[in-house]
Design a protein around this motif. Structure first.
Motif, PDB file in Angstrom:
ATOM      1  N   PHE A  73       0.808  -1.215   0.000  1.00 17.20           N
ATOM      2  CA  PHE A  73       0.000   0.000   0.000  1.00 17.20           C
ATOM      3  C   PHE A  73       0.841   1.265   0.000  1.00 17.20           C
ATOM      4  CE2 PHE A  73      -3.965  -1.871   2.325  1.00 17.20           C
ATOM      5  CZ  PHE A  73      -4.104  -2.828   1.337  1.00 17.20           C
ATOM      6  N   ASP A  74       2.124   1.163   0.311  1.00 14.57           N
ATOM      7  CA  ASP A  74       3.011   2.326   0.412  1.00 14.57           C
ATOM      8  C   ASP A  74       2.452   3.345   1.411  1.00 14.57           C
ATOM      9  OD1 ASP A  74       5.334   3.755  -0.147  1.00 14.57           O
ATOM     10  OD2 ASP A  74       4.374   4.888  -1.754  1.00 14.57           O
ATOM     11  N   GLU A  75       2.169   2.855   2.622  1.00 17.44           N
ATOM     12  CA  GLU A  75       1.599   3.667   3.697  1.00 17.44           C
ATOM     13  C   GLU A  75       2.501   3.571   4.924  1.00 17.44           C
ATOM     14  OE1 GLU A  75      -1.129   5.564   3.867  1.00 17.44           O
ATOM     15  OE2 GLU A  75      -2.015   5.138   1.906  1.00 17.44           O
ATOM     16  N   ASN A  76       3.094   4.687   5.318  1.00 20.11           N
ATOM     17  CA  ASN A  76       4.005   4.694   6.454  1.00 20.11           C
ATOM     18  C   ASN A  76       3.347   4.311   7.774  1.00 20.11           C
ATOM     19  OD1 ASN A  76       6.221   5.438   4.911  1.00 20.11           O
ATOM     20  ND2 ASN A  76       5.811   7.613   5.155  1.00 20.11           N
ATOM     21  N   ASP A  77       2.060   4.633   7.940  1.00 19.78           N
ATOM     22  CA  ASP A  77       1.392   4.327   9.202  1.00 19.78           C
ATOM     23  C   ASP A  77       1.043   2.854   9.361  1.00 19.78           C
ATOM     24  OD1 ASP A  77       1.590   6.906  10.173  1.00 19.78           O
ATOM     25  OD2 ASP A  77      -0.332   7.510   9.332  1.00 19.78           O
ATOM     26  N   LYS A 109      -7.487   0.684  -0.887  1.00 20.06           N
ATOM     27  CA  LYS A 109      -6.307  -0.006  -1.418  1.00 20.06           C
ATOM     28  C   LYS A 109      -6.446  -1.519  -1.247  1.00 20.06           C
ATOM     29  CE  LYS A 109      -3.009   3.762  -1.082  1.00 20.06           C
ATOM     30  NZ  LYS A 109      -1.667   4.194  -0.647  1.00 20.06           N
ATOM     31  N   ALA A 110      -7.063  -1.952  -0.160  1.00 22.88           N
ATOM     32  CA  ALA A 110      -7.264  -3.387   0.071  1.00 22.88           C
ATOM     33  C   ALA A 110      -8.138  -3.998  -1.017  1.00 22.88           C
ATOM     34  CB  ALA A 110      -7.888  -3.623   1.446  1.00 22.88           C
ATOM     35  N   GLU A 111      -9.083  -3.216  -1.510  1.00 23.82           N
ATOM     36  CA  GLU A 111      -9.945  -3.674  -2.596  1.00 23.82           C
ATOM     37  C   GLU A 111      -9.178  -3.752  -3.914  1.00 23.82           C
ATOM     38  OE1 GLU A 111     -14.028  -2.326  -4.909  1.00 23.82           O
ATOM     39  OE2 GLU A 111     -13.413  -1.244  -3.105  1.00 23.82           O
TER      40      GLU A 111
END
Length: 131
Positions: A73-77, A109-111
Motif C-alpha cells: 500500500f506504500d503507507e508509512n502508518d 487499497k485493500a480492494e
C-alpha cells in the motif's frame, strides 16, 4: 440476530478495545459492504471472492488492524510488516488514535491491491498478485 463478529467484540474483556472494534467493524462494513465477513483463525476477517483482505484482532500491543496485502500500500502508518507474507498492520489502544480518513484509504487499497492468499496452500506458500 447477533453476528459472530459481534460475539467476538462483546467477548473482549477491555471496554476500550470493544469500542475500537465496534468502530472498525462498522467502518469496514460501511466501506466494503459487498465483502463477506466471518471469524477466521479466531478473529474477524473480510474477504473478496474468498480472499482475505482486512481483519482485526486483540493482541498484547492492542487492537491490530491488519491488511493482508498492506505491505504494497506504500503507507508509512501501516508500520508493522509481515516477514513471510505481504501483510501490514497498525495497532490501536484508543479510539482517538484512529484516523478514519487513513482507514478509508487503506480499505480502498485493500480492494484494489490483492495477493492471492486463497490459493496459497495449493501453491505451496507462493503468493501471486491478483490486482
Amino acid at each position: 440476530m447477533i453476528s459472530t463478529i459481534q460475539y467476538y467484540i462483546d467477548a473482549l474483556d477491555d471496554e476500550k478495545h470493544q469500542t475500537i472494534c465496534h468502530l472498525l467493524n462498522q467502518f469496514i462494513i460501511e466501506n466494503l459492504s459487498f465483502t463477506e465477513s466471518k471469524i477466521w483463525h479466531s478473529h474477524p476477517v473480510w474477504f473478496i471472492d474468498g480472499n482475505p483482505i482486512v481483519g482485526f484482532s486483540k493482541q498484547k500491543a492492542g487492537i491490530r488492524l491488519m491488511f493482508w496485502s498492506g505491505a504494497d500500500f506504500d503507507e508509512n502508518d501501516l508500520n508493522i510488516k509481515g516477514v513471510k507474507f505481504k501483510d501490514a498492520s497498525v495497532f490501536y489502544n484508543a479510539v482517538s488514535e484512529i484516523n478514519l480518513e487513513d482507514v478509508k484509504r487503506w480499505l480502498q487499497k485493500a480492494e484494489n491491491i490483492q495477493w492471492d492468499y486463497k490459493n496459497i496452500v495449493k501453491r505451496k506458500g507462493v503468493l501471486e498478485r491478483l490486482k
